[in-house]
Design a protein around this motif. Structure first.
Motif, PDB file in Angstrom:
ATOM      1  N   VAL A 428      15.967 -53.421 -28.094  1.00 54.23           N
ATOM      2  CA  VAL A 428      16.221 -53.162 -26.676  1.00 54.23           C
ATOM      3  C   VAL A 428      16.367 -51.658 -26.533  1.00 54.23           C
ATOM      4  O   VAL A 428      17.204 -51.047 -27.211  1.00 54.23           O
ATOM      5  N   ASP A 430      16.551 -48.196 -23.866  1.00 53.49           N
ATOM      6  CA  ASP A 430      16.642 -47.535 -22.569  1.00 53.49           C
ATOM      7  C   ASP A 430      15.633 -46.386 -22.563  1.00 53.49           C
ATOM      8  O   ASP A 430      15.684 -45.510 -23.436  1.00 53.49           O
ATOM      9  N   THR A 445      13.681 -50.086 -18.651  1.00 55.59           N
ATOM     10  CA  THR A 445      14.221 -50.837 -19.775  1.00 55.59           C
ATOM     11  C   THR A 445      13.071 -51.440 -20.563  1.00 55.59           C
ATOM     12  O   THR A 445      12.114 -51.962 -19.980  1.00 55.59           O
ATOM     13  N   CYS A 487      13.340 -64.903 -20.968  1.00 54.39           N
ATOM     14  CA  CYS A 487      13.798 -64.063 -19.865  1.00 54.39           C
ATOM     15  C   CYS A 487      14.044 -64.905 -18.618  1.00 54.39           C
ATOM     16  O   CYS A 487      13.188 -65.715 -18.239  1.00 54.39           O
ATOM     17  N   GLN A 495      17.940 -61.247 -17.295  1.00 59.31           N
ATOM     18  CA  GLN A 495      18.603 -61.558 -18.563  1.00 59.31           C
ATOM     19  C   GLN A 495      17.568 -61.865 -19.627  1.00 59.31           C
ATOM     20  O   GLN A 495      16.669 -62.679 -19.416  1.00 59.31           O
ATOM     21  N   PHE A 517      20.964 -59.735 -23.261  1.00 59.07           N
ATOM     22  CA  PHE A 517      21.089 -58.460 -22.561  1.00 59.07           C
ATOM     23  C   PHE A 517      20.801 -58.646 -21.084  1.00 59.07           C
ATOM     24  O   PHE A 517      19.974 -59.482 -20.695  1.00 59.07           O
ATOM     25  N   VAL A 519      20.051 -56.651 -17.258  1.00 62.44           N
ATOM     26  CA  VAL A 519      19.712 -55.489 -16.439  1.00 62.44           C
ATOM     27  C   VAL A 519      19.995 -55.864 -14.990  1.00 62.44           C
ATOM     28  O   VAL A 519      19.540 -56.911 -14.519  1.00 62.44           O
ATOM     29  N   ALA A 526      19.833 -51.574 -20.201  1.00 61.58           N
ATOM     30  CA  ALA A 526      20.377 -52.895 -20.511  1.00 61.58           C
ATOM     31  C   ALA A 526      21.764 -52.788 -21.109  1.00 61.58           C
ATOM     32  O   ALA A 526      22.084 -51.821 -21.807  1.00 61.58           O
TER      33      ALA A 526
END
Length: 530
Positions: A428, A430, A445, A487, A495, A517, A519, A526
């Motif tokens: 994950v 950023d 993200t 997702c 999520q 995670f 957003v 995230a």
């Protein structure tokens, strides 16, 4: 199937030299392939000694009025021509509002031709938006399994939720496709496959399973390899559960390919493009793709948009066909002048313009870049004092990458999210314009999914390589188990659940959620919730 014979002749002839005229003649002939799918005569009531639907059914590229329905006739799927005669066959299809086909809403006949491997691609339209449907095919007295598919919500509506999974990298030899067994229980609207659907390598002993034959090059080779993968019942079943959006990476053709440049530098570009034409045709034949993606020789347009109402818009990208050669001889290196060159590109001029235009026009709440290689600028130097980055990934095209992130920021593109495969590990990230400068704002993200099976079991540690996370503040999570990412997207939040399999070297591996995670809309980046 004379085109196979001529191609093999050309491949051999190029060892002593192939003229550009010969190559252009060959690729021009391949552009006639779409015409061959419209047979003037086809057998209406064929007879089969065994089930012709051994490769199952699939659907893909859904929109608010329809989708593509796919199957391929192959009573002997691992034989060169699938066990089919050299003749066209009519295949009846029907789609219904219920799984028992009491309410059939559309039906018709498609022609399966030998020129396209007896594959069928039916583009259904005029259905109701945001509905589930069931479909099946009939050829002679044989009937296919039933598949389930759906239309997307109407373009002007904001649906309350989208639930999908993304996956990549499924090496048949290195493990079972156990992840699809769990995925089939997730009640998904959609699956996004980000590439490395097959692997081109020759079969090796002492693996979990074994590829048939040597490294694949001819059209027959690629067809048989795709068939070997698609015969896997777990993969086949997942295709029948819901529509898929697919794109390729490198192994559908050749490892680390870059446009017409081979990883093996000695290969003549013309020979390489003829092999690419074989790979692309076989890929089209085996995937639920629209006719707009049908290959023209060694070229095939696979980048496209797929909106889900106003909730989400998928921009499905191709970072292989148009890319520059990897800088610095494709070795991990610092972001030097070669890596930062403005001429380096993963997207190519035309696709990049299309992407920017699409992002400007989009009104979706979430803008999704479904693509192949990691965008996060991750320093992999470890204990070395000098930073190094992967040149096959976006850092090898750092200028283009930074310009794209600037574009997302300057045009205030709503909630950009990048989906990535390729590297057999979970991440994950950023994303900033320059991830090396942590004082700047987060723009997007990135969720990177691990492999389905490539690389074997990987390492079981919940969070691997703490040094990578320490050296790269942009990295929020890193893990090397196998699995996929599920997702759940709403207007307010996104999520991502990282689903992992404890053992893919034998059937029956157990699935669990390793990390979750979140957003929040309007707040890129995230944070972990589980």
């Amino acid at each position: 199937m004379r085109e196979h014979f001529h191609l093999n002749q050309l491949l051999r002839a190029t060892k002593s030299g192939l003229s550009r005229r010969d190559f252009l003649s060959f690729t021009t002939a391949l552009t006639a392939i779409p015409c061959l799918s419209r047979a003037s005569w086809a057998r209406n009531n064929p007879s089969f000694a065994s089930d012709p639907f051994t490769l199952g059914v699939a659907s893909g590229d859904p929109d608010s009025t329809g989708m593509v329905l796919w199957t391929r006739l192959a009573p002997q799927p691992l034989e060169p021509f699938g066990g089919m005669p050299n003749e066209a066959v009519n295949v009846h299809w029907e789609i219904a509002e219920d799984e028992h086909f009491r309410s059939i809403v559309a039906s018709g006949t498609a022609t399966a031709t030998p020129q396209l491997g007896h594959s069928v691609h039916v583009e259904v339209a005029s259905l109701k938006p945001d509905r589930w449907y069931w479909y099946r095919f009939t050829a002679g007295d044989a009937q296919s399994p039933v598949g389930r598919t759906r239309t997307t919500p109407a373009p002007d509506t904001l649906p309350p939720q989208l639930k999908f999974a993304f996956a990549s990298c499924q090496n048949y030899e290195q493990g079972y496709f156990t992840a699809y067994e769990q995925m089939a229980q997730d009640d998904l609207d959609l699956v996004v496959h980000l590439g490395d659907y097959i692997y081109e390598y020759g079969g090796k002993e002492n693996r979990v399973r074994k590829h048939l034959g040597e490294e694949i090059e001819s059209l027959t080779d690629y067809r048989v390899r795709h068939s070997q993968y698609r015969a896997d019942k777990l993969l086949q079943n997942m295709h029948a559960q819901c529509p898929w959006l697919v794109t390729w990476d490198d192994h559908e053709f050749d490892n680390n390919c870059a446009a017409d440049i081979s990883e093996q530098q000695a290969v003549h570009p013309d020979v390489f493009l003829m092999r690419r034409a074989n790979a692309y045709q076989a890929y089209y034949e085996m995937m639920p793709l629209r006719a707009s993606s049908m290959p023209r020789g060694a070229d095939m347009t696979i980048y496209r948009r797929a909106p889900f109402g106003r909730l989400a818009d998928f921009m499905v990208l191709d970072t292989r066909q148009y890319r520059s050669d990897q800088p610095n001889q494709d070795r991990h290196s610092d972001l030097n002048e070669s890596a930062m060159s403005p001429t380096n590109s993963l997207l190519g001029h035309e696709q990049r313009n299309w992407l920017c235009s699409s992002l400007i026009q989009n009104t979706a709440q979430w803008n999704i870049l479904a693509q192949q290689v990691m965008m996060g600028m991750v320093d992999r130097s470890g204990d070395s004092p000098d930073p190094v980055y992967s040149m096959d990934q976006w850092p090898g095209c750092s200028f283009e990458r930074m310009e794209l992130l600037k574009f997302l920021a300057d045009r205030r593109v709503s909630n950009p999210v990048v989906l990535t495969g390729d590297i057999h590990s979970n991440w994950v990230n950023d994303l900033r314009v320059d991830d090396r400068d942590q004082t700047t704002e987060v723009i997007a993200t990135e969720f990177v999914g691990t492999s389905i099976s490539s690389g074997g079991n990987g390492r079981p540690e919940p969070d691997s390589h703490p040094a990578i996370m320490a050296d790269n503040p942009c990295v929020q999570f890193h893990n090397t188990e196998r699995g996929y990412v599920r997702c759940t997207v709403t207007p307010e939040q996104w999520q991502s659940d990282y689903v992992v399999i404890d053992d893919i070297t034998k059937p029956g591996g157990k699935a669990s959620t390793r990390a979750q995670f979140l957003v929040e809309t309007g707040h890129p980046g995230a944070h972990r919730i589980g």
